[in-house]
Design an enzyme around this catalytic site. Structure first.
Site, mmCIF file in Angstrom:
data_model
loop_
_atom_site.group_PDB
_atom_site.id
_atom_site.type_symbol
_atom_site.label_atom_id
_atom_site.label_comp_id
_atom_site.label_asym_id
_atom_site.label_seq_id
_atom_site.Cartn_x
_atom_site.Cartn_y
_atom_site.Cartn_z
ATOM 1 N N PRO A 2 -58.392 -19.699 42.333
ATOM 2 C CA PRO A 2 -58.507 -18.320 42.848
ATOM 3 C C PRO A 2 -59.370 -17.461 41.928
ATOM 4 O O PRO A 2 -59.191 -17.480 40.712
ATOM 5 C CB PRO A 2 -57.061 -17.830 42.856
ATOM 6 C CG PRO A 2 -56.212 -19.060 42.836
ATOM 7 C CD PRO A 2 -57.010 -20.089 42.098
ATOM 8 N N GLU A 3 -60.306 -16.740 42.508
ATOM 9 C CA GLU A 3 -61.180 -15.839 41.754
ATOM 10 C C GLU A 3 -60.892 -14.408 42.217
ATOM 11 O O GLU A 3 -59.940 -14.175 42.963
ATOM 12 C CB GLU A 3 -62.652 -16.237 41.970
ATOM 13 C CG GLU A 3 -62.935 -17.699 41.590
ATOM 14 C CD GLU A 3 -64.385 -18.134 41.831
ATOM 15 O OE1 GLU A 3 -65.284 -17.279 41.782
ATOM 16 O OE2 GLU A 3 -64.595 -19.331 42.083
#
Ligand SMILES: [Zn+2]
Length: 278
Positions: A2-3
């Site tokens: 996840p960014e």
């Protein structure tokens, strides 16, 4: 992993569902997930019942702020999820932390690969972010860094662009997927030295950072086949349908029809078009 767009999507979901709700109790079982402080056994007793007054983000870190000045900070790592479920629901495998809110809602931290973490800290007078996150660089969505200041920051760095975008101390929140998509949108190669960019190229890169991240937030992030990313409702994102280079090696570039290639850069797989990125 996840960014920024995925973490922002989780943050928005949490706030929409839990704003002002009271955290009643919490418990932690995963020693790897709660590895900083407190120790897992005293996780629950470190939190007093208190209302949720904020859901904040800095880069890939998320903070749940309680009215007594306590912050529960979460990093999703490679495979972490924050899922909101009814208190009576069966908990998925790899649930390491449970936070129970009034009204029968449980917030679960689920993380099969255990690279993520949860810790409890206090936000002082300055509020968010806490000192543990002081090392992070600017956040492209939270901070106003205009094209002129961005160009100045680049001019002082000899680092290659891909490595620089991945450096959380420089800019917080960008990882392997979005760095490749940003560089494609900016028509810049991963291995250009940041300080070599012309004024026009620096402006293009700034615009690409903003537009790719903003669009990805609007589309609620990217969910890949082999990754775990889900929002608080357990739903996948849609930005993966807009990927132009990431994981597309051997396919033709949508802009110039040349073939997308995969190289190793900054210790990661990087995808780019050798014709329209220079
Ligand atoms: Zn191309």
């Amino acid at each position: 992993m996840p960014e920024l767009p995925e973490v922002e999507t989780v943050r928005r979901g949490l706030w929409a569902e839990l704003e002002g709700r009271r955290l009643m109790s919490a418990s932690a079982t995963g020693a790897r997930s709660v590895r900083r402080y407190p120790d897992p056994a005293s996780f629950g007793s470190s939190l007093r019942p208190a209302g949720l007054v904020g859901a904040r983000r800095r880069g890939k870190y998320l903070g749940l702020l309680l009215e007594d000045g306590t912050a529960v900070v979460v990093h999703l790592g490679m495979s972490g999820q924050l899922l909101l479920v009814p208190a009576e629901a069966q908990r998925p495998k790899h649930t390491h932390v449970v936070m129970s809110f009034e009204g029968g809602a449980d917030l679960l931290f689920v993380d099969p690969r255990t690279f993520g973490e949860v810790f409890i800290t206090r936000v002082g007078e300055g509020g968010w972010p806490p000192e543990e996150l002081a090392h992070l660089g600017f956040d492209p969505i939270e901070d106003e860094v205009g094209p002129a200041r961005f160009a100045k920051l680049l001019a002082s760095k000899r680092t290659q662009l891909k490595a620089l975008l991945l450096d959380q101390r420089f800019v917080a929140g960008i990882g392997n997927i979005y760095s490749d998509e940003i560089l494609f949108a900016a028509r810049l190669r991963y291995d250009r030295a940041a300080s070599s960019l012309s004024g026009a190229e620096a402006r293009r890169l700034h615009k690409a950072v903003m537009s790719i991240l903003t669009t990805a937030v609007e589309l609620r992030g990217s969910s890949l086949v082999d990754q775990q990313y889900r929002d608080v409702y357990g739903q996948v994102g849609e930005f993966q349908l807009r990927h132009r280079v990431y994981a597309r090696e051997g396919r033709s570039c949508e802009r110039c029809k040349d073939t997308i290639v995969r190289v190793r850069a900054a210790g990661r797989s990087s995808f780019f078009c050798p014709s329209c990125q220079a």
